[in-house]
Motif scaffolding. Structure first.
Motif, PDB file in Angstrom:
ATOM      1  N   LYS A  15       0.838  -1.201   0.000  1.00 44.16           N
ATOM      2  CA  LYS A  15       0.000   0.000   0.000  1.00 44.16           C
ATOM      3  C   LYS A  15       0.868   1.245   0.000  1.00 44.16           C
ATOM      4  CE  LYS A  15      -3.757   2.297   2.479  1.00 44.16           C
ATOM      5  NZ  LYS A  15      -4.712   2.216   3.615  1.00 44.16           N
ATOM      6  N   ASN A  16       1.906   1.244   0.826  1.00 48.75           N
ATOM      7  CA  ASN A  16       2.804   2.393   0.879  1.00 48.75           C
ATOM      8  C   ASN A  16       3.490   2.619  -0.458  1.00 48.75           C
ATOM      9  OD1 ASN A  16       4.541   4.376   2.673  1.00 48.75           O
ATOM     10  ND2 ASN A  16       5.992   3.201   1.455  1.00 48.75           N
ATOM     11  N   LEU A  19       1.179   4.370  -2.861  1.00 45.21           N
ATOM     12  CA  LEU A  19       1.051   5.795  -2.546  1.00 45.21           C
ATOM     13  C   LEU A  19       2.325   6.546  -2.913  1.00 45.21           C
ATOM     14  CD1 LEU A  19      -0.687   5.526   0.952  1.00 45.21           C
ATOM     15  CD2 LEU A  19      -1.725   6.311  -1.179  1.00 45.21           C
ATOM     16  N   SER A  22       2.528   7.126  -6.656  1.00 44.22           N
ATOM     17  CA  SER A  22       1.600   8.192  -7.039  1.00 44.22           C
ATOM     18  C   SER A  22       2.164   9.568  -6.671  1.00 44.22           C
ATOM     19  CB  SER A  22       0.256   7.979  -6.337  1.00 44.22           C
ATOM     20  OG  SER A  22      -0.630   9.054  -6.590  1.00 44.22           O
ATOM     21  N   LEU A  23       2.734   9.673  -5.459  1.00 46.18           N
ATOM     22  CA  LEU A  23       3.306  10.946  -5.012  1.00 46.18           C
ATOM     23  C   LEU A  23       4.498  11.326  -5.875  1.00 46.18           C
ATOM     24  CD1 LEU A  23       3.382  13.273  -2.998  1.00 46.18           C
ATOM     25  CD2 LEU A  23       4.748  11.822  -1.479  1.00 46.18           C
ATOM     26  N   GLU A  98       6.229   7.627   6.285  1.00 42.72           N
ATOM     27  CA  GLU A  98       5.536   6.861   5.260  1.00 42.72           C
ATOM     28  C   GLU A  98       5.054   7.816   4.185  1.00 42.72           C
ATOM     29  OE1 GLU A  98       2.456   5.243   7.618  1.00 42.72           O
ATOM     30  OE2 GLU A  98       3.865   4.235   8.968  1.00 42.72           O
ATOM     31  N   ARG A 100       2.148   8.244   2.907  1.00 41.59           N
ATOM     32  CA  ARG A 100       0.881   8.905   3.251  1.00 41.59           C
ATOM     33  C   ARG A 100       1.116  10.152   4.090  1.00 41.59           C
ATOM     34  NH1 ARG A 100      -1.638   8.763   7.930  1.00 41.59           N
ATOM     35  NH2 ARG A 100      -0.316   7.042   8.650  1.00 41.59           N
ATOM     36  N   ARG A 101       1.960  10.024   5.096  1.00 43.33           N
ATOM     37  CA  ARG A 101       2.217  11.149   5.987  1.00 43.33           C
ATOM     38  C   ARG A 101       2.984  12.263   5.271  1.00 43.33           C
ATOM     39  NH1 ARG A 101       2.525  11.370  12.045  1.00 43.33           N
ATOM     40  NH2 ARG A 101       1.556   9.323  11.934  1.00 43.33           N
ATOM     41  N   ARG A 103       2.818  12.969   2.069  1.00 49.83           N
ATOM     42  CA  ARG A 103       1.881  13.656   1.185  1.00 49.83           C
ATOM     43  C   ARG A 103       1.060  14.687   1.957  1.00 49.83           C
ATOM     44  NH1 ARG A 103      -1.083  12.509  -3.485  1.00 49.83           N
ATOM     45  NH2 ARG A 103      -0.302  10.373  -3.647  1.00 49.83           N
ATOM     46  N   THR A 104       0.593  14.295   3.139  1.00 50.76           N
ATOM     47  CA  THR A 104      -0.227  15.194   3.951  1.00 50.76           C
ATOM     48  C   THR A 104       0.512  16.490   4.282  1.00 50.76           C
ATOM     49  OG1 THR A 104      -1.435  13.352   4.942  1.00 50.76           O
ATOM     50  CG2 THR A 104      -1.446  15.433   6.146  1.00 50.76           C
ATOM     51  N   TYR A 131      10.526   1.900   3.761  1.00 45.58           N
ATOM     52  CA  TYR A 131       9.439   2.706   3.226  1.00 45.58           C
ATOM     53  C   TYR A 131       9.893   3.670   2.134  1.00 45.58           C
ATOM     54  CZ  TYR A 131       6.451   0.912   6.896  1.00 45.58           C
ATOM     55  OH  TYR A 131       5.715   0.074   7.703  1.00 45.58           O
ATOM     56  N   GLU A 244      -0.721   1.417   8.172  1.00 44.86           N
ATOM     57  CA  GLU A 244       0.549   1.977   7.764  1.00 44.86           C
ATOM     58  C   GLU A 244       1.516   2.090   8.920  1.00 44.86           C
ATOM     59  OE1 GLU A 244      -1.523   4.377   4.234  1.00 44.86           O
ATOM     60  OE2 GLU A 244      -2.090   4.383   6.300  1.00 44.86           O
TER      61      GLU A 244
END
Length: 256
Positions: A15-16, A19, A22-23, A98, A100-101, A103-104, A131, A244
């Motif tokens: 999953k990571n 993401l 994509s990033l 990670e 996700r973090r 990107r945020t 990661y 995650e």
């Protein structure tokens, strides 16, 4: 039970990785290349990064930095003196970043135009190595005071690096650092990777490191590390953190 944990770990990393890919594509579309800096605590990577940022600002390279720690904004304050845009990311106890973090924290903050985004990862050579953050360049830093056998102790971190930076070279003598053995150990886990010597105190290696990063940004050849298995599978973070933050087993993972 072991197989179940292994499956969860692989799902977390898969999953990571999705993401991260994509990033990476999104940022590349904006002309931004991410550089992920890994090291153990006390390697001197913050001071080295501060020098690199200052030199980039001096050369009018559009650069920014995001620095991660479990607590305090000390590193962000140090890096901000370079004149580059800097943001602190607090991980709330997690030992790694990670995608996700990241990107945020990048969304709505990253200045335009930014050509290089340096991410100073949490001081840890185990979990962060598993990661992908969406980086195009992964740099592992190590101080001579840590001992020449470090690459053998942390083969995933060193084996996944596009570039290795040896820091605090002015202390090699007092630390009785065996440079020949170190180079051999690095090549054993990551054949062909370049090692840049640096000393933030006198500026050694700062220009070389920046040149290597700029060359990668401009499409120059980048060393591609071999596949390196992660030796650990364990839980990260408090309960309720989500998938995650729950596992970290890496098998056949590398930064694209």
């Amino acid at each position: 039970m072991c197989e179940s944990m292994d499956e969860v770990s692989q799902a977390v990393l898969a999953k990571n990785d999705g993401l991260a890919a994509s990033l990476r594509a999104e940022l590349a579309g904006r002309g931004v290349m991410v550089v992920n800096l890994l090291s153990s605590p006390g390697s001197g990577k913050t001071e080295l990064l501060a020098r690199v940022l200052a030199r980039a600002v001096e050369r009018r390279v559009p650069v920014a930095a995001l620095t991660a720690d479990l607590a305090t904004e000390n590193d962000a304050l140090r890096l901000a003196r370079s004149g580059a845009p800097v943001k602190q990311l607090l991980t709330d106890g997690l030992c790694h970043l990670e995608a996700r973090r990241l990107r945020t924290h990048v969304e709505g903050w990253l200045p335009d135009p930014t050509a290089l985004l340096f991410v100073e990862n949490v001081g840890n050579l185990v979990c962060p190595a598993a990661y992908d953050l969406g980086e195009s360049l992964r740099i592992v830093c190590m101080a001579v005071t840590e001992g020449e056998d470090k690459p053998l102790k942390y083969p995933t971190a060193f084996g996944s690096a596009h570039l290795v930076v040896l820091t605090k070279t002015d202390l090699a003598g007092p630390a009785a650092f065996d440079a020949t053995a170190f180079d051999a150990h690095v090549q054993r886990v990551n054949p062909g990777v370049e090692v840049v010597r640096s000393c933030a105190r006198d500026g050694e290696g700062v220009d070389t490191l920046l040149e290597r990063v700029l060359a990668a940004r401009d499409g120059g050849p980048v060393h591609r590390p071999p596949l390196a298995p992660h030796p650990h599978g364990h839980s990260h973070g408090p309960a309720g953190e989500g998938a995650e933050g729950s596992a970290g087993l890496l098998a056949g993972h590398r930064v694209p």
